[in-house]
Design a protein around this motif. Structure first.
Motif, short mmCIF file in Angstrom:
data_model
loop_
_atom_site.label_atom_id
_atom_site.label_comp_id
_atom_site.label_asym_id
_atom_site.label_seq_id
_atom_site.Cartn_x
_atom_site.Cartn_y
_atom_site.Cartn_z
N THR A 119 51.48 36.06 48.58
CA THR A 119 52.50 37.04 48.93
C THR A 119 52.02 38.43 48.60
OG1 THR A 119 54.20 35.44 48.36
CG2 THR A 119 54.91 37.72 48.59
N PRO A 120 51.94 39.34 49.59
CA PRO A 120 51.42 40.67 49.31
C PRO A 120 52.37 41.47 48.45
CG PRO A 120 52.24 40.55 51.56
CD PRO A 120 52.32 39.16 51.01
N HIS A 121 51.79 42.23 47.52
CA HIS A 121 52.56 43.14 46.68
C HIS A 121 51.84 44.48 46.68
CE1 HIS A 121 55.18 40.07 44.82
NE2 HIS A 121 54.13 39.30 45.02
N ALA A 122 52.56 45.53 46.87
CA ALA A 122 51.94 46.84 46.87
C ALA A 122 51.84 47.38 45.46
CB ALA A 122 52.76 47.82 47.73
N PRO A 123 50.62 47.72 45.01
CA PRO A 123 50.47 48.20 43.65
C PRO A 123 50.84 49.66 43.51
CG PRO A 123 48.35 48.13 44.74
CD PRO A 123 49.35 47.60 45.72
N LYS B 227 44.98 48.02 34.46
CA LYS B 227 44.22 48.20 35.69
C LYS B 227 44.15 46.90 36.48
CE LYS B 227 41.56 51.20 37.99
NZ LYS B 227 41.12 50.40 39.12
N ILE B 228 44.01 45.77 35.81
CA ILE B 228 43.98 44.48 36.49
C ILE B 228 45.29 44.24 37.23
CG2 ILE B 228 44.02 41.98 36.11
CD1 ILE B 228 42.03 42.43 33.81
N LEU B 229 46.41 44.49 36.56
CA LEU B 229 47.72 44.29 37.19
C LEU B 229 47.89 45.18 38.41
CD1 LEU B 229 49.90 44.11 33.94
CD2 LEU B 229 49.29 42.20 35.44
N ILE B 230 47.38 46.40 38.33
CA ILE B 230 47.47 47.33 39.47
C ILE B 230 46.57 46.86 40.60
CG2 ILE B 230 46.99 49.69 40.23
CD1 ILE B 230 47.70 50.55 37.32
N ASP B 231 45.31 46.54 40.28
CA ASP B 231 44.35 46.14 41.31
C ASP B 231 44.78 44.86 42.03
OD1 ASP B 231 42.78 48.28 40.76
OD2 ASP B 231 41.23 47.18 39.65
N LEU B 232 45.40 43.93 41.30
CA LEU B 232 45.81 42.66 41.91
C LEU B 232 47.22 42.71 42.49
CD1 LEU B 232 44.39 40.10 39.30
CD2 LEU B 232 43.38 40.83 41.46
N GLY B 233 47.87 43.86 42.39
CA GLY B 233 49.21 44.00 42.95
C GLY B 233 50.25 43.14 42.27
N ILE C 119 32.93 42.79 48.28
CA ILE C 119 32.54 41.39 48.07
C ILE C 119 33.43 40.74 47.01
CG2 ILE C 119 30.17 41.73 48.80
CD1 ILE C 119 29.32 41.94 45.91
N GLY C 120 34.55 41.41 46.69
CA GLY C 120 35.55 40.79 45.83
C GLY C 120 35.39 41.01 44.34
N LEU C 121 34.56 41.97 43.92
CA LEU C 121 34.38 42.23 42.50
C LEU C 121 35.41 43.24 42.01
CD1 LEU C 121 30.48 42.50 42.25
CD2 LEU C 121 31.93 40.57 41.61
N PRO C 122 35.88 43.13 40.76
CA PRO C 122 36.83 44.11 40.23
C PRO C 122 36.16 45.45 39.97
CG PRO C 122 36.18 42.55 38.53
CD PRO C 122 35.58 42.05 39.80
#
Length: 434
Positions: free
Chosen positions: A420-424, A135-141, A27-30
């Protein structure tokens, strides 16, 4: 705990954190606050099932999670990048620290809990969570985004400040008497940090030869042992274990084995980071937090405001446009492990008992609010546009997006503000791309 109880607690913690986070992600929660929520719900301070009776039962695993997170952050940053950033990078980090640490110190004195408590609150409110921000940077790619380099640069300036801050704060909290004893205790900490910095600057070739091995198993044992050992030595000498782990990552990140280490540490980091946040949740008593709800709410509002202002100033200083500026401003809001370290130090020093409950509530709220703000940073762009204060647009804002080819096995993670998709993946480091 007995052997069987320890295994049950460990396995249950991993599964509970995974299941709750998996449900929330849909549901879009971190994931970070969900790991913490799992610890709260299954800990000793809430009714129902108690999976772990005490946070100390998972203390070693939690410490390992923090060590791996900071070790990974060190891998992603190089001293060359700090030097290339030059005055602008130090200015950006300095502005962030000046606004947030200054606000935290003023807030601490305004609460009237005491001078030593105010000094602790300056660090609690002033320093971002490297673990949560990473972790935020990784999760959001966003590891490959150009503004991420500035975000990590600000974190490193904060980490350098934290090392000096902890070294100076330790004798104050310990109520050390005498100038000689104070200088001796602070000198040990600073000397250790200087030694690690010298190795990071001049000894990476030698370290690279010492750790060079073809076998992945031996490489994992080597970097894990080095990170944990130096973290332990750091704590003995009065420096936070997280700083020691970060410095080891900084050293290893400049060796020829760095790409393999990034790949190998990735699953370990994610697994034990979940336990770190779960363990923090175990320590939170919702009843105690309710008693300091007013100060927590005021501190959260103050931090959100000063962090956003400092982030926007830093972005303007580096010429970023509206969306990158919003990403910088919102990503750095989160507070976490360093606040917990300071809370533990304060408790050990016998400071005001309300301080620990305050830090728990403050970190929990910002651990939820930080990822949410970062994932929906488009609201800040719209707000800035509405008030006519949006940073000047740059070519990065107007240029056509560069097509992204995800590596084999990578999963793209587009976000509402970043189509734009980014792979984390650990290979997408903005600090190694030249």
């Amino acid at each position: 705990m007995g052997h069987a109880d320890t295994l049950l607690a460990m396995g249950g913690a991993f599964l509970a954190a995974a299941l709750l986070a998996r449900a929330g992600v849909r549901i879009g929660l971190p994931t970070i606050p969900l790991f913490m929520l799992a610890g709260i719900l299954l800990g000793p301070h809430t009714p129902g099932v108690v999976l772990v009776d005490s946070p100390e039962d998972l203390e070693t695993l939690s410490a390992l999670g923090l060590v791996l997170l900071l070790f990974y952050l060190g891998l992603e940053f190089h001293l060359d990048d700090l030097r290339r950033g030059g005055r602008r990078l130090f200015a950006a980090g300095g502005i962030y620290l000046l606004l947030n640490v200054g606000a935290g110190l003023g807030f601490g004195f305004a609460l009237g809990w005491g001078a030593r408590e105010a000094l602790v609150l300056a660090g609690v409110l002033g320093i971002s969570s490297s673990a949560i921000v990473t972790k935020i940077l990784i999760d959001l790619g966003r590891l490959a985004h150009p503004e991420t380099r500035l975000i990590l640069g600000v974190l490193v300036v904060e980490d350098l400040f934290l090392a000096m801050y902890l070294a100076a704060l330790q004798p104050v909290l310990a109520d050390v008497h005498g100038v000689g004893e104070t200088i001796a205790q602070a000198g040990k900490a600073f000397g250790f940090l200087v030694a690690l910095a010298v190795v990071a600057r001049f000894g990476t070739r030698l370290v690279g030869r010492l750790i060079a091995v073809r076998d992945d198993e031996l490489l994992v044992v080597t970097f894990l042992g080095a990170a944990v050992l130096v973290a332990g030595v750091s704590e003995v000498l009065g420096v936070a274990d997280a700083i020691g782990a970060f410095m080891v990552g900084l050293i290893f990140g400049s060796t020829s084995s760095a790409p393999r280490i990034r790949e190998l540490v990735h699953p370990l980091r994610d697994a034990f980071a979940a336990i770190f946040f779960f363990g923090f949740g175990l320590s939170i008593d919702p009843g105690d937090v309710a008693g300091v709800a007013g100060p927590v709410a005021a501190a959260v509002a103050l931090t959100a405001a000063t962090s956003v202002i400092a982030g926007l100033v830093a972005a303007r200083l580096h010429g970023f446009g509206a969306q990158p500026a919003a990403n910088i401003a919102t990503t750095l809001v989160a507070r976490g492990e360093f606040a917990l370290i300071l809370a533990a130090m304060a408790a050990g020093a016998g400071l005001d008992s309300r301080l620990a409950s305050f830090v728990a509530g403050y970190v929990l709220v910002l651990a939820v609010l930080g990822p949410v703000m970062a994932g929906r940073s488009g609201w800040l762009v719209r707000l800035l546009a509405a008030v006519g204060r949006s940073p000047a647009r740059t070519p990065a804002d107007t240029a056509a997006p560069v097509p992204y080819a995800a590596p084999p096995g990578a999963t793209a993670h587009p976000t509402p503000d970043d189509p734009t998709p980014h792979a984390p993946t650990p290979h997408d480091s903005p600090l190694t791309a030249r």
